[in-house]
Design an enzyme around this catalytic site. Structure first.
Site, PDB file in Angstrom:
ATOM      1  N   ASP A  41      32.624 -28.577   9.842  1.00 29.69           N
ATOM      2  CA  ASP A  41      32.864 -30.021   9.822  1.00 29.69           C
ATOM      3  C   ASP A  41      33.407 -30.511  11.169  1.00 29.69           C
ATOM      4  OD1 ASP A  41      32.098 -29.731   7.200  1.00 29.69           O
ATOM      5  OD2 ASP A  41      34.128 -29.779   6.408  1.00 29.69           O
ATOM      6  N   LYS A  63      27.417 -24.295   5.692  1.00 21.64           N
ATOM      7  CA  LYS A  63      27.437 -25.612   5.033  1.00 21.64           C
ATOM      8  C   LYS A  63      27.643 -26.684   6.088  1.00 21.64           C
ATOM      9  CE  LYS A  63      30.969 -27.404   2.479  1.00 21.64           C
ATOM     10  NZ  LYS A  63      31.018 -28.785   2.975  1.00 21.64           N
ATOM     11  N   THR A  64      26.812 -27.732   5.994  1.00 23.71           N
ATOM     12  CA  THR A  64      26.876 -28.788   7.005  1.00 23.71           C
ATOM     13  C   THR A  64      27.186 -30.147   6.368  1.00 23.71           C
ATOM     14  OG1 THR A  64      24.491 -29.193   6.768  1.00 23.71           O
ATOM     15  CG2 THR A  64      25.164 -27.633   8.463  1.00 23.71           C
ATOM     16  N   ARG A  95      25.362 -32.922   1.022  1.00 23.93           N
ATOM     17  CA  ARG A  95      25.102 -34.354   1.088  1.00 23.93           C
ATOM     18  C   ARG A  95      25.685 -35.140  -0.091  1.00 23.93           C
ATOM     19  NH1 ARG A  95      24.442 -38.803   0.407  1.00 23.93           N
ATOM     20  NH2 ARG A  95      23.012 -40.334   1.333  1.00 23.93           N
ATOM     21  N   LYS A  96      25.919 -34.447  -1.189  1.00 26.14           N
ATOM     22  CA  LYS A  96      26.495 -35.094  -2.379  1.00 26.14           C
ATOM     23  C   LYS A  96      25.764 -36.390  -2.738  1.00 26.14           C
ATOM     24  CE  LYS A  96      31.194 -33.241  -1.752  1.00 26.14           C
ATOM     25  NZ  LYS A  96      31.204 -32.770  -0.359  1.00 26.14           N
ATOM     26  N   PHE A  97      24.463 -36.261  -2.999  1.00 27.42           N
ATOM     27  CA  PHE A  97      23.668 -37.421  -3.423  1.00 27.42           C
ATOM     28  C   PHE A  97      24.254 -37.986  -4.710  1.00 27.42           C
ATOM     29  CE2 PHE A  97      20.619 -34.847  -0.989  1.00 27.42           C
ATOM     30  CZ  PHE A  97      20.128 -35.807  -0.120  1.00 27.42           C
ATOM     31  N   GLY A 101      17.138 -42.055  -8.880  1.00 30.77           N
ATOM     32  CA  GLY A 101      16.143 -41.079  -8.455  1.00 30.77           C
ATOM     33  C   GLY A 101      15.320 -41.503  -7.253  1.00 30.77           C
ATOM     34  N   THR A 103      15.962 -43.658  -4.884  1.00 30.01           N
ATOM     35  CA  THR A 103      16.741 -43.727  -3.637  1.00 30.01           C
ATOM     36  C   THR A 103      17.082 -42.339  -3.110  1.00 30.01           C
ATOM     37  OG1 THR A 103      17.653 -45.842  -4.335  1.00 30.01           O
ATOM     38  CG2 THR A 103      18.847 -44.676  -2.594  1.00 30.01           C
ATOM     39  N   TYR A 223      44.000 -25.635  -1.869  1.00 29.78           N
ATOM     40  CA  TYR A 223      43.428 -24.327  -1.532  1.00 29.78           C
ATOM     41  C   TYR A 223      43.885 -23.231  -2.485  1.00 29.78           C
ATOM     42  CZ  TYR A 223      42.131 -26.335   3.004  1.00 29.78           C
ATOM     43  OH  TYR A 223      41.591 -27.105   3.994  1.00 29.78           O
TER      44      TYR A 223
HETATM   45  P1  5BU Z   1      38.145 -27.241   4.329  1.00 30.09           P
HETATM   46  O1  5BU Z   1      38.310 -27.464   5.783  1.00 30.09           O
HETATM   47  O2  5BU Z   1      38.048 -25.746   3.954  1.00 30.09           O
HETATM   48  O3  5BU Z   1      39.138 -27.951   3.473  1.00 30.09           O
HETATM   49  O4  5BU Z   1      36.696 -27.859   4.015  1.00 30.09           O
HETATM   50  C1  5BU Z   1      36.151 -27.908   2.731  1.00 30.09           C
HETATM   51  C2  5BU Z   1      34.720 -28.420   2.764  1.00 30.09           C
HETATM   52  O5  5BU Z   1      34.190 -28.400   1.448  1.00 30.09           O
HETATM   53  C3  5BU Z   1      34.562 -29.847   3.249  1.00 30.09           C
HETATM   54  O6  5BU Z   1      33.339 -29.914   3.957  1.00 30.09           O
HETATM   55  C4  5BU Z   1      34.456 -30.682   1.997  1.00 30.09           C
HETATM   56  O7  5BU Z   1      33.617 -31.805   2.166  1.00 30.09           O
HETATM   57  C5  5BU Z   1      33.840 -29.724   1.017  1.00 30.09           C
HETATM   58  N1  5BU Z   1      34.274 -29.910  -0.372  1.00 30.09           N
HETATM   59  C6  5BU Z   1      35.571 -29.727  -0.797  1.00 30.09           C
HETATM   60  O8  5BU Z   1      36.449 -29.417  -0.005  1.00 30.09           O
HETATM   61  N2  5BU Z   1      35.902 -29.876  -2.123  1.00 30.09           N
HETATM   62  C7  5BU Z   1      34.993 -30.221  -3.051  1.00 30.09           C
HETATM   63  O9  5BU Z   1      35.309 -30.314  -4.242  1.00 30.09           O
HETATM   64  C8  5BU Z   1      33.656 -30.412  -2.598  1.00 30.09           C
HETATM   65  C9  5BU Z   1      33.325 -30.259  -1.276  1.00 30.09           C
HETATM   66 BR1  5BU Z   1      32.387 -30.850  -3.819  1.00 30.09          BR
END
Ligand code: 5BU
Length: 279
Positions: A41, A63-64, A95-97, A101, A103, A223
């Protein structure tokens, strides 16, 4: 008795899946012996590529969030694909669409990013109902892509709980060709099933909110450790972002060391899980 997929190896589970993206991910996990996904990110292409090249040997998946790249140019995708070939990892655009449908099909196939053309896996909120899956699968299925539904989130106060999560799992069960699993915080085995019905669906559970050194951030993120995620909650892939590159995206040795640390922790937890005696 319900099949306990969490006790099978990633390699054994390949046969439980027909979707090419799910098979690809499990094959990589088995081959490279890693269940680590790194979430990259960062907002500059240069940092994005440098981090991916550094963590590449340690991950099954990158993951992007491609829409946060400030200097995006489609040539970045070619670089990402070259790194995917070089290091043998799959690509997951987070992307979390969340729209109707028609769109989401356009958002997935078109625009600046053309996500379906390069991302092996993407994800969607189940909030619009099953039509989001039909919309996305009309684009992704012919390309061999896979979809994860967001059954739960890692943030404090998330609304994706209870019957919402159960409905997400039911939607997934009805679209097994395209939906390969969930973003969730625990196994979805048996969730939303009636009593006495066997759950034969082997869904992949990819889990963000993983960190070894802190319990959260100032914006609601929470976390847990790789062991809590893989052993206690029976998830399959740990997704780590700032825990790996957070100190400074330019510190290559530190990023490599953290990636190795999380990879080892994730794999050790997985080995503990598959070798635990059946009680
Ligand atoms: P982190 O830096 O480890 O906190 O990043 C977590 C990534 O996972 C970040 O890109 C979020 O957009 C993504 N994420 C998340 O943290 N929690 C969720 O429930 C979902 C996605 Br869905």
């Amino acid at each position: 008795m319900e099949k306990t997929f969490s006790r099978q190896t990633y390699g054994q589970r390949i046969q439980n899946h027909s979707n090419p993206a799910a098979k690809m991910l499990l094959e990589i996990m088995e081959r490279k012996k890693t269940n680590l996904a790194v979430s990259v990110d960062v907002t500059r292409s240069k940092d994005f590529i440098a981090i991916i090249d550094t963590v590449g040997p340690f991950v099954c998946l990158v993951k992007t969030h491609i829409d946060i790249i400030e200097d995006f140019d489609f040539s970045l995708i070619k670089q990402l694909q070259d790194l995917s070939d070089k290091h043998d990892f799959a690509i997951f655009e987070d992307r979390k669409f969340a729209d109707i449908g028609n769109t989401v099909a356009l958002q997935y196939s078109s625009g600046v990013h053309k996500i379906a053309s390069w991302s092996h896996i993407t994800n969607a909120h189940p909030v619009p109902g099953p039509s989001i899956i039909s919309g996305l699968s009309s684009v992704g299925l012919p390309l061999g892509r896979g979809l994860l539904l967001l059954a739960e989130m890692s943030t404090k106060g998330a609304l994706a709980v209870g019957t919402y999560t159960e409905e997400a799992v039911r939607m997934a069960r009805a679209h097994r060709d395209f939906v390969v699993g969930f973003i969730a915080q625990r196994t979805m085995k048996g969730v939303g099933m009636q009593d006495n019905v066997t759950d034969n669906d082997d869904f992949l559970i990819l889990t963000p909110g993983v960190g070894l050194d802190t319990k959260g951030d100032a914006m609601g993120q929470q976390y847990r450790t790789p062991r809590q995620v893989i052993v206690d909650s029976e998830c399959d892939v740990i997704i780590v972002g700032r825990g790996i590159y957070g100190k400074d995206p330019s510190l290559v040795d530190e990023i490599r060391a953290q990636a190795k640390r999380y990879m080892d922790a994730g794999w050790e937890a997985y080995q503990e899980r598959i070798s635990a005696p059946v009680v």
